[in-house]
Design an enzyme around this catalytic site. Structure first.
Site, short mmCIF file in Angstrom:
data_model
loop_
_atom_site.label_atom_id
_atom_site.label_comp_id
_atom_site.label_asym_id
_atom_site.label_seq_id
_atom_site.Cartn_x
_atom_site.Cartn_y
_atom_site.Cartn_z
N SER A 33 28.69 70.19 14.29
CA SER A 33 29.10 69.09 13.49
C SER A 33 27.76 68.12 12.82
O SER A 33 26.81 68.74 12.63
CB SER A 33 29.41 67.86 14.84
OG SER A 33 29.99 67.50 14.45
N TYR A 93 28.39 62.69 22.28
CA TYR A 93 29.07 64.13 22.05
C TYR A 93 27.98 64.86 21.05
O TYR A 93 27.46 65.58 20.99
CB TYR A 93 30.62 63.83 21.15
CG TYR A 93 30.73 64.87 20.05
CD1 TYR A 93 31.25 66.30 20.20
CD2 TYR A 93 30.43 64.20 18.94
CE1 TYR A 93 31.73 66.91 19.77
CE2 TYR A 93 31.22 65.52 18.20
CZ TYR A 93 31.82 67.24 18.49
OH TYR A 93 32.35 67.32 17.16
#
Ligand SMILES: NC(=O)c1ccc[n+]([C@@H]2O[C@H](COP(=O)([O-])OP(=O)(O)OC[C@H]3O[C@@H](n4cnc5c(N)ncnc54)[C@H](OP(=O)(O)O)[C@@H]3O)[C@@H](O)[C@H]2O)c1
Length: 270
Positions: A138, A151
């Site tokens: 990501s 995360y």
């Protein structure tokens, strides 16, 4: 017969990727929790593209899931020559207020299961001296993200692990790709419990923020795979952003992100 195994194939980026690879005549093993969605998608892809598509319903936030998946592929002689570790979940909000169990499950899914899947499927690839592995990270792999702390840290792990593995696998003829999507319009926010207010704070509101579609992201992934790239950030703006982020001190990024979240939340409260 050789297969591509995609985790998180029941929706979002994984589902879009499954369609693109089936169109390129890859036989597929689809993995996610939702058996019904996987069954439907398998039937549809088989009918549309004339390839073998099978599925394994498994919860990768459980430690024994990777072994279960691996044993099943061994039992059926499904030779996995491309492994896509795409399944992942997010979380958002003030860390201390989030459920500890959910944060630990996130790490099990995003990191421990990714490591286990990679380790298991790497063994036969090394014997064959051939194979490809894609790990989906990501943009958060390039920065600390306050209010998305666990995360973002999980994706930093994916980045570091994958970049190191790329070099270890080279002598065995195994290509490893680190793929980093930016904001993509999927079920991600909803699955992560990132409601509208938090999404605004994190600048990840699908209504207002600049986001790619899963199809666009999957197309970039397929092209990066064909080009045997080791690293690809989806989206030209994200590529520029990722380059910039590597030049800035992490402490400065974290401070800016925290203050931006706090200001945006205060605005929505008024
Ligand atoms: N969307 C974004 O903005 C964005 C940005 C950067 C990176 N990413 C990354 O891209 C990857 C795909 O995300 P997405 O955006 O496509 O999200 P998504 O639409 O929520 O899809 C996630 C997929 O993972 C599966 N999954 C979730 N929990 C699972 C579990 N415990 N065990 C097995 N499978 C599980 C889901 O299926 P089931 O619910 O059926 O299990 C689904 O197929 C993730 O690694 C994510 O971190 C997304």
């Amino acid at each position: 017969m050789t297969y591509t195994l995609i985790t998180g194939a029941s929706g979002g980026i994984g589902q879009a990727l499954a369609s693109k690879l089936a169109a390129k005549k890859h036989n597929l093993v689809l993995v996610a929790r939702s058996a019904e969605k996987l069954a439907l998608l398998s039937q549809q892809l088989q009918a549309d593209y004339g390839v073998q598509v099978t599925f394994i319903a498994a919860d990768l936030s459980k430690p024994d899931a990777p072994h279960h998946i691996y044993s099943k592929t061994q039992k059926h002689n499904w030779e996995i020559d491309l492994l896509v570790n795409n399944a992942g979940i997010g979380s958002g909000g003030e860390f201390a207020t989030l459920s500890l169990q959910s944060e630990l499950d996130l790490l099990q899914l995003n990191n421990a299961s990714l490591v286990a899947m990679t380790h298991l499927f790497l063994q036969p690839m090394r014997e064959r001296r051939k194979g490809q592995i894609i790990n989906v990270a990501s943009m958060t792999a390039f920065m600390p993200v306050p209010y998305m702390a666990t995360y973002a840290a999980s994706k930093v792990f994916v980045r570091s692990f994958t970049e190191a593995l790329t070099e270890e696998c080279k002598p065995y003829g195994i290509d490893v790709l680190l793929f980093a999507p930016g904001l993509t319009r999927t079920n991600f926010n909803e699955a992560a419990g990132i409601n509208n207010e938090k999404a605004v704070g994190l600048s990840s509101d699908y209504k207002t923020a600049d986001a790619q579609t899963p199809d666009e992201v999957a197309q970039e992934l397929v092209e990066a795979l064909a080009a045997k790239k080791r690293f690809h950030v989806a989206g030209s703006k994200n590529r520029f952003g990722a380059r910039l982020l590597t030049l800035l001190p992490n402490a400065m990024i974290a401070q800016y992100m925290a203050s931006s979240y706090q200001k945006k939340l205060a605005k929505t409260a008024n």
